[in-house]
Design a protein around this motif. Sequence first.
Motif, mmCIF file in Angstrom:
data_model
loop_
_atom_site.group_PDB
_atom_site.id
_atom_site.type_symbol
_atom_site.label_atom_id
_atom_site.label_comp_id
_atom_site.label_asym_id
_atom_site.label_seq_id
_atom_site.Cartn_x
_atom_site.Cartn_y
_atom_site.Cartn_z
ATOM 1 N N ASP A 71 18.506 -32.130 -7.539
ATOM 2 C CA ASP A 71 19.506 -31.850 -8.580
ATOM 3 C C ASP A 71 18.830 -31.301 -9.828
ATOM 4 O O ASP A 71 17.820 -31.847 -10.306
ATOM 5 C CB ASP A 71 20.272 -33.122 -8.942
ATOM 6 C CG ASP A 71 21.171 -33.594 -7.810
ATOM 7 O OD1 ASP A 71 21.488 -32.761 -6.934
ATOM 8 O OD2 ASP A 71 21.535 -34.785 -7.793
ATOM 9 N N THR A 73 19.975 -29.534 -13.802
ATOM 10 C CA THR A 73 21.069 -29.323 -14.750
ATOM 11 C C THR A 73 20.749 -28.129 -15.637
ATOM 12 O O THR A 73 19.652 -28.050 -16.206
ATOM 13 C CB THR A 73 21.290 -30.565 -15.619
ATOM 14 O OG1 THR A 73 21.593 -31.680 -14.782
ATOM 15 C CG2 THR A 73 22.446 -30.347 -16.596
ATOM 16 N N SER A 81 27.170 -26.988 -19.541
ATOM 17 C CA SER A 81 26.306 -27.864 -18.752
ATOM 18 C C SER A 81 26.841 -27.930 -17.334
ATOM 19 O O SER A 81 28.037 -28.185 -17.125
ATOM 20 C CB SER A 81 26.248 -29.263 -19.362
ATOM 21 O OG SER A 81 25.408 -30.099 -18.588
ATOM 22 N N GLU A 82 25.956 -27.650 -16.377
ATOM 23 C CA GLU A 82 26.363 -27.701 -14.974
ATOM 24 C C GLU A 82 25.180 -28.147 -14.129
ATOM 25 O O GLU A 82 24.052 -27.681 -14.323
ATOM 26 C CB GLU A 82 26.869 -26.342 -14.509
ATOM 27 C CG GLU A 82 27.400 -26.365 -13.078
ATOM 28 C CD GLU A 82 28.170 -25.104 -12.717
ATOM 29 O OE1 GLU A 82 28.330 -24.844 -11.511
ATOM 30 O OE2 GLU A 82 28.604 -24.387 -13.636
ATOM 31 N N THR A 83 25.442 -29.052 -13.193
ATOM 32 C CA THR A 83 24.414 -29.571 -12.296
ATOM 33 C C THR A 83 24.548 -28.897 -10.943
ATOM 34 O O THR A 83 25.657 -28.799 -10.388
ATOM 35 C CB THR A 83 24.540 -31.093 -12.143
ATOM 36 O OG1 THR A 83 24.390 -31.708 -13.422
ATOM 37 C CG2 THR A 83 23.467 -31.623 -11.204
#
Length: 481
Positions: A71, A73, A81-83
Motif C-alpha cells: 500500500d 498513499t 489523498s488516495e491509497t
Amino acid sequence: MTADRPPIASVARRILAALAIAAAPVLLSAPAATASADAQSVATDCQPDDTTACVAVMVLDAENERIPDVDLTVAGAGGFSETVTTTADAPVSIAVPEVGRYTVTIDPATLPADTPLPEGAPTEVEVTAQTGGTARAAFRVGAGAAAPSTPTATATQDAGGGTAGDPAAPDAEGVGAAPEGDASKRALTWGQVWQQFGSGIRFGLLLALASIGLNLIFGTTGLSNFAHGEQFALGAALGFIFINQMGMPIVAGALVTIALCALTGLAQDAGIWRPLRRRGTPIMQLMIVTIGLSIALQYLIQLLIGGGSERILQTNPRPLTLLGVTLSTASWLSMVVALVCIIGIAWFLTRTRIGQATRAVSDNPALAAATGIDPDKIVRIVWIMATSFAALAGLMWGISYGAFNWQLGVQLLLLMFAAVTLGGLGTAFGALVGSILIGLVVELSNLVIQSDLRYASALVILILVLLFRPQGILGRRERIG
C-alpha cells in the motif's frame, strides 16, 4: 394474478439472499486477487494528456522485481489523498486533480516479511506532477537493495516515454538521454554519437551565453566573480516565480526576469564593486567578497523557491527532431535565442562605440581613460550585461532541461570557469569557443563514462589547459616580471 405477485417477489428476494450468503466465503477467501484486479484497473486508468497529470508508484526488490500488494498513499495539492496497492505486472498509475508537488508514502507494514524496508530508508518521496506526463516514484526494499550512500526512494518524470534524471543534468526532459547501465559496456552507434553531439551544442550555447558575462567582467575589472553562477540560477528562479507561480506569459515573464537581474548587476556595481575599486581593494579580497555574495544569493534563491526541484513550465516538453537530433521544442528555441544573443554581443563589441570602448578598457584601462573613456561607466554597463545574459541563460536552461534547483549555479560555475579558461580569460569570443568545446566534451563523454562523472571530464580539460596553455585558445601570452 395480481394477488400472486407479492409472494413471487418475496421468494426472489429470499433466493438472492441465500445466494449472497453462499458466495460470501468464496469472496472473502480471495482478497488478494480482488485487490490486484482493482490495482491493475487503476494502473491503466490514467493516460496523461494536455489536461491530465499522472503519478505512478512501484516497489522494487534488490533484483528490480516488482513487489505486489504493497500500500502507498499519494497526497498533495488541494488536500488530495488516495491509497493504491502495487501489482506485479505494471506500475500503479493514478490521475491527480492538479499539477504540483505530491508526496508518495509507503506503508512498511504491508511489505512482505522477507523484503523489509532497509534501516534508515525514507518512507516517502516527493514528485512533481505535470500535465502530459507521468511522475514516477519508486521504492527499493529488501536485503541489499541499497547501500548506505544510495537513496532507496527515487522520483522521475516520464514525458511521453522518457525518464528524467537529475534536474540539473542535461536531458531532464527525457529526450535524448543515454541508456541506463554501464556506459563502457554499451555498443555505440553513430546515431547515439550524433544525438549527443546535438545535446553538446545545446549545452555549449547556453553555457556560452552565461560565460560571456563572466569573461567580460574579468576582462574589464580583472575580477573572477564566484557569484556569477548564482546570477544564472536567479534567472531560473525568477522565471519559475513569474511564469509558473504567477501565470505570466513566457515572453513577459522572461522580460521581467531579465530586467530585475539587470538591476541586481547595477546595484552590485553601485553598492559594492565601485566603492571597493575606489578604495584600491586588492583583487584577492574582491574575490573573497564574491564568494560571500555567492553564499548569500544561494540561500536567497532557496528562500524564494525552496529546497526541491522546480519546473518553469507546467506542461511537459514536446520532442522535435531536426537533422537527426531529437530535443525538446523548447531546447531548439533556446538554442536559436542563445545564438542570436551571442551574435548580437559580437556585433555590439565590434561595431558600436560602447562596445569598442569596452574592448579598450579590457585591453588597457589607464590608456582608455587617457583617451576620454570613462572606465566606471563601461564597467557598470558590463555588470548590467553580464547579469542580464546570465539570467536569460538560466531561464532558458530551466525551460530546456525541464527542471532545476537552488544549487544550479554552484553546479555549473566550475564549468563556466573551465569554458572561459579554455577559450581565453578576458576574451568574449574565447568564452564562446571554450563553452562549445566544454559542452561537446561533457555530452560525448557520457557515451563512455558514467553520467555522474561527465562534469569531471570538463574539469580535467581545465587542468590540462592550465598546465600546457594557460592563456587559452584565443588568449594572449602575458610577460611576467
